[in-house]
Design an enzyme around this catalytic site. Sequence first.
Site, PDB file in Angstrom:
ATOM      1  N   ASP A  57     -82.553 -10.771  18.355  1.00 33.72           N
ATOM      2  CA  ASP A  57     -82.306 -10.673  16.913  1.00 33.72           C
ATOM      3  C   ASP A  57     -82.231 -12.057  16.271  1.00 33.72           C
ATOM      4  OD1 ASP A  57     -81.727  -9.452  14.505  1.00 33.72           O
ATOM      5  OD2 ASP A  57     -79.900  -8.459  15.185  1.00 33.72           O
ATOM      6  N   ASP A  67     -84.106  -2.454   9.256  1.00 30.83           N
ATOM      7  CA  ASP A  67     -82.744  -1.924   9.379  1.00 30.83           C
ATOM      8  C   ASP A  67     -82.589  -0.644   8.576  1.00 30.83           C
ATOM      9  OD1 ASP A  67     -81.599  -3.597  11.170  1.00 30.83           O
ATOM     10  OD2 ASP A  67     -80.701  -4.941   9.696  1.00 30.83           O
TER      11      ASP A  67
HETATM   12  C1  DGJ Z   1     -79.540  -6.786  12.644  1.00 30.87           C
HETATM   13  C2  DGJ Z   1     -80.391  -5.786  13.376  1.00 30.87           C
HETATM   14  O1  DGJ Z   1     -81.547  -5.488  12.642  1.00 30.87           O
HETATM   15  C3  DGJ Z   1     -79.562  -4.544  13.645  1.00 30.87           C
HETATM   16  O2  DGJ Z   1     -80.350  -3.574  14.259  1.00 30.87           O
HETATM   17  C4  DGJ Z   1     -78.392  -4.928  14.516  1.00 30.87           C
HETATM   18  O3  DGJ Z   1     -78.855  -5.360  15.763  1.00 30.87           O
HETATM   19  C5  DGJ Z   1     -77.579  -5.995  13.832  1.00 30.87           C
HETATM   20  N1  DGJ Z   1     -78.384  -7.112  13.434  1.00 30.87           N
HETATM   21  C6  DGJ Z   1     -76.469  -6.484  14.731  1.00 30.87           C
HETATM   22  O4  DGJ Z   1     -75.768  -7.512  14.198  1.00 30.87           O
END
Ligand code: DGJ
Length: 729
Positions: free
Chosen positions: A479, A549
């Site tokens: 991430d 997300d």
């Molecule tokens: C952003 C990601 O897109 C989410 O799926 C998740 O992993 C969060 N970060 C966690 O902080």
Amino acid sequence: MSIRYDSVDRIFHLQTVGTSYLFQIHPKGYIQHLYWGRPIGDADARYIGRTVERASFSPNPDPEDKTLSLDTLPQEYPAYGTSDLRSPAYEIQMENGSSATELKYVEHTIASGKPELQGLPATYTESDDEADTLTLVLEDETSGLRAYVSYTAFEKLNAIARSVRFENRSGAPIRLIRALSMSVDFEHSSFRMLHLAGAWARERHIYTRALTPGTQSIESRRGASSHQHNPFVALLGRDATEDYGDVYGFSLVYSGSFLANVEVDQFGTTRVAIGINPFDFSWLLQPGETFQTPEAVMVYSSEGLGHMSRTFHELYRSRLCRGAHRDKERPILINNWEATYFNFNAEKISAIAEAGSELGIELFVLDDGWFGNRDNDKGSLGDWFVDKNKLPNGLKDLAEKIEGMGMKFGLWFEPEMVSPDSELYRKHPDWCLHVPNRRRSEARNQLILDYSRADVREYIVSVISDILGNSPISYVKWDMNRNMSEIGSAKLPPERQRETAHRYMLGLYEVLEEVTSRFPHILFESCSGGGGRFDPGMLYYMPQTWTSDNTDAVSRLYIQYGTSIVYPVSSMGAHVSAVPNHQTGRNTSIDMRAHAAYTGAFGYELDLTKLTDSEKAAAKEQVSFFKSIRKLVQFGDFYRILSPLDGDETAWMVVSKDKKEAYLAYFQTRNEANAPLGRIRLKGLDPTLRYRIPDSDSIVGGDFLMNVGLPKPQTWGDYSSAVYYLKAE
Ligand code: DGJ
């Protein structure tokens, strides 16, 4: 050979199954673009180029020939300062302060295959007969700058990859202040420009507009390819549609700040260029040093946007993505992020995993919050040590337990970041990107580690390798949750500060190369607050990306439809989540959520222990249905049928390579009373084959399904959907 050279007329002809791309060496040494479009023969190519004398304010390079104007000559890699007054492909600053240059032909080579781009992600060949590579050697005599402009023509995959390597052959430093990866001139401007734009949770929506005189560009200045703009632009002939007409696509294999520039000039010609964003960029080339630009991939389609997309899909799926998982069906996963956020312990995780294993899910992914002291997003990034309060027996124990349930175990990291509230930051406050005597602006309470530094990279590789090497981990979610500000490195001298952002990308690529090759069995998925870095550069290291997300099924129709313009289904992470949806508050059925997620790397992202019995039964059926179509959807040919941008319906389908199987998904977001009866005309089937229609006794010809169409389902209520699996008899 997909690249031919006519040494009499000095014309290069790049030819693939679907296109010809021609340019010539002008008698004065300039590289003059001639043609790009449907395949043509060689015989008459020298009649293409023409120059006329024009009354304009542009100076002429040759006093004897007023018809030669660099300001109108279509060019392959135009310079600045020597009478082409349109946007240049590159620009330098010499020690004497001058920026004027003029690259002219020196020599060239044509070889089969494709060399690697040192330190950068790029498309590749698996055998030399898949492509030819032409390298033009161009030189500016006055400055001693050389450019090696290279073109790879993938004959069957139908794409042209371009990049440039600069070399300083003078005795003095040269500063590169613009170094785009490609440039091409079109004779006209009868185009619409298509690009993918958005924001966090709203990525890659499709925008089109007619070209007008002047510059229309899209760019990222964020130090990442970004949620806001994707490093891609297409030009569509005025009458081009999804299935017909001329389309030219340009995609940059890079994950940092980029520029895609389209300029319509005074005579209605169009110049397109793409590359590293010159904004806040410069690179000092000491004598003898070289600089390699990222790769740009160009695709021409005479059969509309859909065909352009399928060409990108095939190339990126098979000759950009790499590794053991490239051609493997991707595991169905359950991720705990939206189920628990930071609030979990070993029992909770085991319970969700247990519920997943009962449904037939194959992989459990432990998301953010397992390390340091991370009960919220305020700290601990950089402290990659398991939180014993949450997981008292450690990661290995948990991973083994989950493997014992018959599932694989995956883990989340955010390795490019550091929280000011962390042991790592307290120990190494200069390890983040920063500028002396300025605020270090935080985003999500975090700063960015300075990956341009070798010591930072070494530390990260070693700490991550420790974790990956000591537990049975089969998947990593990588991430990255903020964009760059106060871009500077404590390790670089003042004259190289503007190299920081690109050096960061090179450093990131080095780390990714190291980690992914140390752990070839691990499936890596990249992520950046969802799809903030969904680009070809990341796909080279990690064959899938968390698309957004936003897990809402209706939002996903727009996001996945837009993403499919360039990126293959196998690269798009897509999950079923809880309702009301956490990003939109919308309620959709569990079926529609799965139908939207099936065309992707499918999974779940909700607390499975809270499902009702009927939801559990539905999920179990979904998992088993998806397993039956997974190979088809992840590796078949993708066709867009109805666009969410055109109304309340969306439809897309996937057809297997042998055309014997097909999968169709249809969605309706708003129901109409007393609606007209409609049909969905399918695409990509074999007209001579006959396909069995699901849940009926009908067997219908591919010609009927494509020309007459499948009856639309009659729907009740908003947010309805249906999926069909068709098999040839
Ligand atoms: C952003 C990601 O897109 C989410 O799926 C998740 O992993 C969060 N970060 C966690 O902080």
